[in-house]
Design a protein around this motif. Structure first.
Motif, PDB file in Angstrom:
ATOM      1  N   THR A   1      -2.658  -8.639   3.011  1.00  0.00           N
ATOM      2  CA  THR A   1      -3.108  -7.397   3.419  1.00  0.00           C
ATOM      3  C   THR A   1      -3.199  -7.088   4.822  1.00  0.00           C
ATOM      4  N   ALA A   2      -3.869  -8.541   5.388  1.00  0.00           N
ATOM      5  CA  ALA A   2      -3.860  -8.220   7.051  1.00  0.00           C
ATOM      6  C   ALA A   2      -2.203  -8.441   7.372  1.00  0.00           C
TER       7      ALA A   2
ATOM      8  N   ARG B   1      -0.584   5.290   0.592  1.00  0.00           N
ATOM      9  CA  ARG B   1       0.014   6.099   1.664  1.00  0.00           C
ATOM     10  C   ARG B   1       0.498   7.306   1.213  1.00  0.00           C
TER      11      ARG B   1
ATOM     12  N   ARG C   1      -1.119  -4.617   7.155  1.00  0.00           N
ATOM     13  CA  ARG C   1      -1.529  -3.811   7.933  1.00  0.00           C
ATOM     14  C   ARG C   1      -1.210  -3.892   9.424  1.00  0.00           C
ATOM     15  N   ARG C   2      -0.894  -5.412  10.103  1.00  0.00           N
ATOM     16  CA  ARG C   2      -0.216  -5.326  11.275  1.00  0.00           C
ATOM     17  C   ARG C   2       1.058  -4.820  11.397  1.00  0.00           C
TER      18      ARG C   2
ATOM     19  N   LEU D   1       0.808  -1.159   0.163  1.00  0.00           N
ATOM     20  CA  LEU D   1      -0.069  -0.127   0.068  1.00  0.00           C
ATOM     21  C   LEU D   1       0.764   1.255   0.087  1.00  0.00           C
TER      22      LEU D   1
ATOM     23  N   HIS E   1      -7.139   7.909   7.512  1.00  0.00           N
ATOM     24  CA  HIS E   1      -7.247   7.747   5.960  1.00  0.00           C
ATOM     25  C   HIS E   1      -8.422   7.347   5.501  1.00  0.00           C
TER      26      HIS E   1
ATOM     27  N   PRO F   1       1.011  -0.235   9.975  1.00  0.00           N
ATOM     28  CA  PRO F   1      -0.195   0.393  10.128  1.00  0.00           C
ATOM     29  C   PRO F   1      -0.524   1.471   9.150  1.00  0.00           C
ATOM     30  N   LEU F   2      -1.569   1.544   8.742  1.00  0.00           N
ATOM     31  CA  LEU F   2      -2.162   2.891   7.729  1.00  0.00           C
ATOM     32  C   LEU F   2      -2.365   4.131   8.815  1.00  0.00           C
TER      33      LEU F   2
END
Length: 273
Positions: free
Chosen positions: A96-97, A75, A100-101, A71, A109, A104-105
């Motif tokens: 994706t999980a 961002r 994101r862990r 991502l 957002h 983090p975004l």
């Protein structure tokens, strides 16, 4: 000591001493993310995608991304154009999980990730709902055939707003045969084209990435030339006239006659810096 015969994990998040991390997928670096500095774009082709997005009119951008990985570009869009509504079509929910862990975004957002492949996800998007569509998706290091066909480009064009821009990150051998087919396909629907790449790839010296930008309306070529001239990385811009010469040697890609991008260098030749 790990067993040398043990298979490599399908994806990894490899951190570096500078605080960033490389997302490695199928043994190949896929994304670089610096959570504390989203403006840092380490990969050349991501910088080139950003150059085109930066040349679009000021303000928030509605961006659809086909392919997610780390991502990185969503961002960057959030950092440069806060509050931009973004949709990411990424079928690998497990990847994706994990991203994101680990990475983090940012808070507040408007990035929404949908666990669906690009062609399927496009059918759920409204007409004229995106200022830009970024296609940056790979499977086993290759662009999936279904993402560059005439039917796919027609779907992208439906989702784009008038004057919207389609951005494709594709890879090719020095002979440009795959690129020629992509260009021949895209120009049937979105006739205004430019492409960005590095000088050595443009000169046919090595396998590499091409960022193709296409639109139904004129592209900001003069602004892009200025941006390329002042960019920190050496970048070559090919305008519509130059690309037409390449596209004439290509046969359009269709769902019935598609092709993946050429196989990249073997994973063992890549390394995380």
């Amino acid at each position: 000591m790990p067993d040398a015969t043990e298979p490599r994990p399908r994806f990894e998040v490899v951190r570096d001493p500078r605080g960033g991390a490389t997302v490695v997928l199928d043994g190949r670096p896929q994304s670089y993310v610096a959570p504390d500095d989203p403006l840092l774009l380490a990969f050349e082709y991501v910088q080139q995608l950003a150059l085109v997005l930066d040349a679009l009119p000021e303000g928030r951008l509605a961006v659809t991304h086909v392919g997610g990985a780390g991502l990185t570009l969503p961002r960057w869009v959030e950092a440069t154009r806060p509050g931009s509504p973004q949709i990411v079509l990424e079928p690998d929910a497990e990847l994706t999980a994990a991203v994101r862990r680990a990475l983090p975004l940012p808070r507040g957002h408007r990035i929404r990730v949908r666990a669906v492949d690009g062609r399927t996800g496009l059918t759920d998007l409204a007409d004229a709902s995106a200022d830009a569509i970024v296609v940056d998706a790979f499977a086993d290091g290759r662009v999936p055939a279904e993402l560059t066909t005439l039917e796919a480009v027609t779907a992208y064009a439906r989702v784009l707003r008038p004057g919207g821009v389609l951005l494709l990150n594709v890879t090719d051998e020095p002979d440009r045969r795959y690129l020629a087919r992509v260009l021949a396909t895209v120009c049937h629907v979105l006739p205004h084209l430019v492409a960005l790449t590095t000088g050595d790839v443009a000169k046919g010296r090595r396998f590499g990435n091409w960022v193709v930008a296409a639109s139904a309306a004129s592209l900001p070529v003069d602004g892009l030339r200025r941006a390329v001239a002042s960019a920190p990385l050496p970048t070559t811009l090919l305008d519509d006239a130059a690309l037409r010469g390449v596209s004439r040697s290509g046969r359009s890609l269709t769902d019935a006659d598609g092709a993946r991008s050429p196989a990249p260098p073997v994973p063992g030749r890549w390394r995380v810096r």
